[in-house]
Design a protein around this motif. Sequence first.
Motif, short mmCIF file in Angstrom:
data_model
loop_
_atom_site.label_atom_id
_atom_site.label_comp_id
_atom_site.label_asym_id
_atom_site.label_seq_id
_atom_site.Cartn_x
_atom_site.Cartn_y
_atom_site.Cartn_z
N ARG A 189 0.81 -1.22 -0.13
CA ARG A 189 -0.12 0.03 -0.05
C ARG A 189 0.80 1.17 -0.11
NH1 ARG A 189 -3.04 3.97 2.30
NH2 ARG A 189 -5.30 3.86 1.77
N PHE A 190 1.95 1.08 0.88
CA PHE A 190 2.98 2.19 0.75
C PHE A 190 3.53 2.46 -0.49
CE2 PHE A 190 7.59 3.49 2.18
CZ PHE A 190 7.16 4.89 2.04
N PHE A 191 3.61 1.37 -1.16
CA PHE A 191 4.55 1.65 -2.52
C PHE A 191 3.42 2.14 -3.77
CE2 PHE A 191 7.70 -1.94 -1.75
CZ PHE A 191 8.64 -1.31 -1.20
N THR A 192 2.06 1.82 -3.58
CA THR A 192 0.91 2.27 -4.21
C THR A 192 0.82 3.92 -3.98
OG1 THR A 192 0.00 0.26 -4.39
CG2 THR A 192 -1.40 2.09 -4.92
N TRP A 193 0.96 4.27 -2.77
CA TRP A 193 0.75 5.66 -2.39
C TRP A 193 2.08 6.27 -3.05
CZ3 TRP A 193 4.48 9.17 0.13
CH2 TRP A 193 3.99 10.09 0.36
N ILE A 194 3.26 5.89 -2.94
CA ILE A 194 4.59 6.49 -3.72
C ILE A 194 4.43 6.55 -5.21
CG2 ILE A 194 6.77 6.12 -4.45
CD1 ILE A 194 7.29 4.68 -1.84
N GLU A 195 3.78 5.59 -5.82
CA GLU A 195 3.38 5.67 -7.44
C GLU A 195 2.37 6.68 -7.77
OE1 GLU A 195 4.93 3.70 -10.04
OE2 GLU A 195 6.24 3.23 -8.61
N LYS A 196 1.51 6.74 -6.90
CA LYS A 196 0.31 7.57 -7.21
C LYS A 196 0.58 9.17 -6.96
CE LYS A 196 -3.42 4.48 -7.16
NZ LYS A 196 -4.79 4.10 -6.63
N ASN A 197 1.25 9.20 -5.83
CA ASN A 197 1.48 10.66 -5.11
C ASN A 197 3.00 11.28 -5.16
OD1 ASN A 197 -1.36 11.06 -3.96
ND2 ASN A 197 -0.79 9.07 -2.95
N VAL A 198 3.81 10.51 -5.33
CA VAL A 198 5.08 11.02 -5.38
C VAL A 198 5.79 10.82 -6.80
CG1 VAL A 198 7.66 10.84 -4.41
CG2 VAL A 198 5.43 10.36 -3.01
N LYS A 199 6.05 9.68 -7.13
CA LYS A 199 6.67 9.53 -8.66
C LYS A 199 6.30 8.07 -9.05
CE LYS A 199 11.11 9.93 -11.01
NZ LYS A 199 12.60 10.25 -11.07
N SER A 200 5.67 8.19 -10.37
CA SER A 200 5.48 7.16 -11.05
C SER A 200 6.80 6.33 -11.60
CB SER A 200 4.39 7.25 -12.07
OG SER A 200 4.08 6.12 -12.84
N GLY A 201 6.65 5.17 -11.28
CA GLY A 201 7.75 4.35 -11.89
C GLY A 201 9.07 4.19 -10.99
N THR A 202 8.80 4.39 -9.52
CA THR A 202 9.59 4.25 -8.62
C THR A 202 9.85 2.65 -8.24
OG1 THR A 202 9.26 6.49 -7.69
CG2 THR A 202 10.09 4.81 -6.11
N ILE A 203 8.89 2.13 -8.09
CA ILE A 203 9.03 0.81 -7.59
C ILE A 203 9.55 -0.02 -8.73
CG2 ILE A 203 7.58 -1.13 -6.80
CD1 ILE A 203 7.75 1.37 -5.21
N LYS A 204 9.25 0.22 -10.08
CA LYS A 204 9.82 -0.34 -11.08
C LYS A 204 11.27 -0.28 -11.13
CE LYS A 204 9.40 -1.33 -16.25
NZ LYS A 204 8.63 -0.72 -17.37
N ALA A 205 11.67 0.80 -10.92
CA ALA A 205 13.16 1.21 -10.69
C ALA A 205 13.94 0.33 -9.60
CB ALA A 205 13.33 2.76 -10.97
N VAL A 206 13.08 0.42 -8.58
CA VAL A 206 13.89 -0.32 -7.48
C VAL A 206 13.81 -1.62 -7.77
CG1 VAL A 206 13.41 -0.80 -5.25
CG2 VAL A 206 12.90 1.37 -5.80
N ASP A 207 13.05 -2.22 -8.37
CA ASP A 207 12.92 -3.70 -8.66
C ASP A 207 14.03 -3.98 -9.69
OD1 ASP A 207 11.66 -6.41 -9.52
OD2 ASP A 207 11.70 -5.43 -11.27
#
Length: 223
Positions: free
Chosen positions: A171-189
């Motif tokens: 849920r935290f990662f979903t919040w980051i994607e929607k409210n901070v920067k899209s593509g963050t989790i993909k880059a971390v992965d």
Amino acid sequence: MKKIHLLSILFFVALLPLTQLKAQEIIKKKGYTLSFESNFAELDPKLKKRLIESFFEVYPKLAKEYNPNTLKEVKFSVDTNYKGVAATSNGKVTFSSIWMVKHPEDIDVVTHEVMHIVQDYGRSVGPGWLTEGIADYVRSKFGVDNPGAKWTMPDLKPEHSYKNSYRITARFFTWIEKNVKSGTIKAVDASLRDHTYTSAIWTKLTGKDLDGLWADYVKNPQI
């Protein structure tokens, strides 16, 4: 002598516990191969069909999105001896027959587990909570029937931490994607897969470290 030897082999096979006998089926589709086996005689054919269909619906999408070099051949095994929910290792996903009987609607356990194959972190340089959090984030995004399983990401609670893993982290990662920067989790992965990950990547990608991001999330956790 040959006849006696053959009879001895047949007798030995007949004595094998049923839990050791596995019927295997190989399905090829969309450029991928799924080998399906089960030692659970009472496996519902409809559930088996859903497990297979879910693989071919989800796995190619995850491969395209996160890791085109992921394995092309995957094995599913429904095992009466496995007491967890599901586990993945070396391209093989083992499902608990007990869990699947009790929760046949939880079909997106497939999505979570095959994401572990796509992740392919090897001897990961990242923490375990991050690996599992990404897998559940992907389940929330690509799952075929999370509502049917009544699977949701829990609302934020005071005792939560981004290190709680699984759905809380997702849920935290979903919040980051929607409210901070899209593509963050993909880059971390990707950084976990090529072993360049350090905690500094969060600041590089978003301008804040994990603690800072979490503090902002706590202030306004809407997604």
